[in-house]
Design a protein around this motif. Structure first.
Motif, PDB file in Angstrom:
ATOM      1  N   PRO A  35       0.623  -0.903   0.463  1.00  0.00           N
ATOM      2  CA  PRO A  35      -0.070   0.536  -0.222  1.00  0.00           C
ATOM      3  C   PRO A  35       1.172   1.532   0.409  1.00  0.00           C
ATOM      4  O   PRO A  35       2.495   1.179   0.158  1.00  0.00           O
ATOM      5  CB  PRO A  35      -0.784  -0.018   1.328  1.00  0.00           C
ATOM      6  N   ARG A  36       0.066   2.234  -0.249  1.00  0.00           N
ATOM      7  CA  ARG A  36       0.930   3.319  -1.018  1.00  0.00           C
ATOM      8  C   ARG A  36       1.036   4.077   0.303  1.00  0.00           C
ATOM      9  O   ARG A  36      -0.720   4.235   1.292  1.00  0.00           O
ATOM     10  CB  ARG A  36       0.958   4.502  -1.799  1.00  0.00           C
ATOM     11  N   SER A  37       1.981   5.013   0.694  1.00  0.00           N
ATOM     12  CA  SER A  37       1.595   5.974   1.865  1.00  0.00           C
ATOM     13  C   SER A  37       0.401   7.106   1.935  1.00  0.00           C
ATOM     14  O   SER A  37       1.178   8.209   1.224  1.00  0.00           O
ATOM     15  CB  SER A  37       2.573   6.146   2.670  1.00  0.00           C
ATOM     16  N   GLU A  38      -0.861   7.800   2.217  1.00  0.00           N
ATOM     17  CA  GLU A  38      -1.095   8.545   2.339  1.00  0.00           C
ATOM     18  C   GLU A  38      -2.236   9.606   3.364  1.00  0.00           C
ATOM     19  O   GLU A  38      -1.967   8.255   4.255  1.00  0.00           O
ATOM     20  CB  GLU A  38      -2.546   8.239   1.727  1.00  0.00           C
ATOM     21  N   PRO A  39      -1.924  10.996   3.347  1.00  0.00           N
ATOM     22  CA  PRO A  39      -1.805  11.335   4.569  1.00  0.00           C
ATOM     23  C   PRO A  39      -3.310  11.634   4.873  1.00  0.00           C
ATOM     24  O   PRO A  39      -4.222  11.387   4.214  1.00  0.00           O
ATOM     25  CB  PRO A  39      -1.489  12.770   4.391  1.00  0.00           C
ATOM     26  N   ILE A  40      -3.994  10.737   6.296  1.00  0.00           N
ATOM     27  CA  ILE A  40      -5.152  10.916   6.310  1.00  0.00           C
ATOM     28  C   ILE A  40      -5.531  12.255   6.595  1.00  0.00           C
ATOM     29  O   ILE A  40      -5.721  13.127   7.973  1.00  0.00           O
ATOM     30  CB  ILE A  40      -5.521  10.324   7.635  1.00  0.00           C
ATOM     31  N   PRO A  41      -7.028  13.062   6.076  1.00  0.00           N
ATOM     32  CA  PRO A  41      -7.246  14.001   6.589  1.00  0.00           C
ATOM     33  C   PRO A  41      -8.285  13.848   7.653  1.00  0.00           C
ATOM     34  O   PRO A  41      -8.332  13.115   8.162  1.00  0.00           O
ATOM     35  CB  PRO A  41      -8.039  14.021   4.790  1.00  0.00           C
ATOM     36  N   GLU A  42      -7.942  15.205   8.118  1.00  0.00           N
ATOM     37  CA  GLU A  42      -9.093  15.456   9.863  1.00  0.00           C
ATOM     38  C   GLU A  42     -10.597  15.288   9.094  1.00  0.00           C
ATOM     39  O   GLU A  42     -10.444  15.341   8.119  1.00  0.00           O
ATOM     40  CB  GLU A  42      -9.409  16.900  10.160  1.00  0.00           C
ATOM     41  N   ALA A  43     -11.329  14.544  10.083  1.00  0.00           N
ATOM     42  CA  ALA A  43     -12.523  13.789  10.060  1.00  0.00           C
ATOM     43  C   ALA A  43     -13.544  15.081   9.349  1.00  0.00           C
ATOM     44  O   ALA A  43     -13.288  16.164  10.153  1.00  0.00           O
ATOM     45  CB  ALA A  43     -13.060  13.548  11.787  1.00  0.00           C
ATOM     46  N   ARG A  44     -14.537  14.664   8.979  1.00  0.00           N
ATOM     47  CA  ARG A  44     -16.265  15.110   8.302  1.00  0.00           C
ATOM     48  C   ARG A  44     -16.957  14.535   8.929  1.00  0.00           C
ATOM     49  O   ARG A  44     -17.272  13.783   8.446  1.00  0.00           O
ATOM     50  CB  ARG A  44     -15.260  15.402   7.079  1.00  0.00           C
ATOM     51  N   ARG A  45     -17.736  15.223   9.817  1.00  0.00           N
ATOM     52  CA  ARG A  45     -19.072  14.705  10.405  1.00  0.00           C
ATOM     53  C   ARG A  45     -19.910  14.613   8.902  1.00  0.00           C
ATOM     54  O   ARG A  45     -19.738  14.919   8.355  1.00  0.00           O
ATOM     55  CB  ARG A  45     -19.827  16.100  10.644  1.00  0.00           C
ATOM     56  N   GLY A  46     -20.007  13.019   9.470  1.00  0.00           N
ATOM     57  CA  GLY A  46     -21.423  11.863   8.591  1.00  0.00           C
ATOM     58  C   GLY A  46     -20.612  11.675   7.245  1.00  0.00           C
ATOM     59  O   GLY A  46     -21.591  10.675   6.564  1.00  0.00           O
ATOM     60  N   PHE A  47     -18.875  11.602   7.422  1.00  0.00           N
ATOM     61  CA  PHE A  47     -18.834  10.786   6.703  1.00  0.00           C
ATOM     62  C   PHE A  47     -17.221  10.031   6.763  1.00  0.00           C
ATOM     63  O   PHE A  47     -17.159  10.037   8.073  1.00  0.00           O
ATOM     64  CB  PHE A  47     -17.951  11.799   5.085  1.00  0.00           C
ATOM     65  N   ILE A  48     -17.265   8.669   5.968  1.00  0.00           N
ATOM     66  CA  ILE A  48     -15.538   7.969   7.019  1.00  0.00           C
ATOM     67  C   ILE A  48     -14.851   8.273   5.452  1.00  0.00           C
ATOM     68  O   ILE A  48     -15.177   7.679   4.130  1.00  0.00           O
ATOM     69  CB  ILE A  48     -16.291   6.357   7.389  1.00  0.00           C
ATOM     70  N   TRP A  49     -13.426   8.245   6.500  1.00  0.00           N
ATOM     71  CA  TRP A  49     -12.513   8.126   4.770  1.00  0.00           C
ATOM     72  C   TRP A  49     -12.125   6.357   4.665  1.00  0.00           C
ATOM     73  O   TRP A  49     -12.351   5.872   6.002  1.00  0.00           O
ATOM     74  CB  TRP A  49     -11.502   8.443   5.802  1.00  0.00           C
ATOM     75  N   VAL A  50     -12.606   6.323   3.599  1.00  0.00           N
ATOM     76  CA  VAL A  50     -11.854   5.424   3.070  1.00  0.00           C
ATOM     77  C   VAL A  50      -9.943   5.018   2.197  1.00  0.00           C
ATOM     78  O   VAL A  50      -9.827   6.162   1.577  1.00  0.00           O
ATOM     79  CB  VAL A  50     -12.368   4.354   1.662  1.00  0.00           C
ATOM     80  N   PRO A  51      -8.987   4.795   2.697  1.00  0.00           N
ATOM     81  CA  PRO A  51      -7.836   4.908   2.413  1.00  0.00           C
ATOM     82  C   PRO A  51      -7.995   3.967   1.081  1.00  0.00           C
ATOM     83  O   PRO A  51      -8.215   3.517   0.736  1.00  0.00           O
ATOM     84  CB  PRO A  51      -6.738   3.749   3.596  1.00  0.00           C
ATOM     85  N   GLY A  52      -6.683   5.349   0.506  1.00  0.00           N
ATOM     86  CA  GLY A  52      -6.046   4.293  -0.605  1.00  0.00           C
ATOM     87  C   GLY A  52      -6.011   2.699  -0.762  1.00  0.00           C
ATOM     88  O   GLY A  52      -5.701   2.620   0.576  1.00  0.00           O
ATOM     89  N   HIS A  53      -6.051   2.399  -1.810  1.00  0.00           N
ATOM     90  CA  HIS A  53      -5.916   0.741  -2.418  1.00  0.00           C
ATOM     91  C   HIS A  53      -5.145   0.470  -3.437  1.00  0.00           C
ATOM     92  O   HIS A  53      -5.705   1.406  -4.591  1.00  0.00           O
ATOM     93  CB  HIS A  53      -7.129   0.188  -1.736  1.00  0.00           C
TER      94      HIS A  53
END
Length: 120
Positions: A35-53
Motif C-alpha cells: 500500500p502507498r502512504s497517504e495522509p489521513i485528512p481531518e474527520a468530516r462529520r457524516g462521512f468516513i474516510w476510505v484509505p487508498g487501495h
C-alpha cells in the motif's frame, strides 16, 4: 399462440437479467504492490474516510486514492481488500454491512450488549 411464446421469451430474458451479479469476482495470480502512504485528512462529520487501495484494471494493478464516503447509520463499511488463497489473489470490493446497532464502535457479532440503551 405466437404472442404467448414471444411474451414468455421476453419474461424469461428479463428474469435472467435480474439475477446477474452486480460485479464479477476478481481473481489474479499477481500480488498487489505494498500500500502507498497517504495522509489521513481531518474527520468530516457524516462521512468516513476510505484509505487508498490497489484496484485491478486493464490486467494490472492501479492505485485508487483514498476518498470520503457518506456514513450510513447502522452499517459498518468493509474496506476493499486483497486476500491470497492457494497462490491466487482475490479482490473484495468495499461494501456496507449491518453491524453496529448501538453505534459504540463494536460490531454486533462481538458486542456483549449490541443494543445497550445506556451506551455512551
Amino acid at each position: 399462440m405466437m404472442k404467448k411464446i414471444l411474451l414468455a421469451a421476453m419474461l424469461t430474458a428479463s428474469l435472467g437479467a435480474m439475477t446477474m451479479p452486480a460485479s464479477a469476482e476478481i481473481v489474479v495470480r499477481v500480488a498487489p504492490p505494498p500500500p502507498r502512504s497517504e495522509p489521513i485528512p481531518e474527520a468530516r462529520r457524516g462521512f468516513i474516510w476510505v484509505p487508498g487501495h490497489w484496484d485491478w484494471r486493464g490486467n494490472h494493478h492501479v492505485w485508487a486514492r483514498g476518498t470520503w464516503i457518506r456514513e450510513r447509520h447502522g452499517y459498518v463499511y468493509q474496506e476493499p481488500r486483497w486476500t491470497e488463497r492457494e497462490g491466487r489473489w482475490y479482490y473484495q470490493q468495499g461494501n456496507w454491512g449491518r453491524g453496529d446497532r448501538d453505534h459504540d464502535g463494536v460490531p454486533n457479532a462481538v458486542d456483549r450488549a449490541p443494543n445497550d440503551p445506556n451506551r455512551r
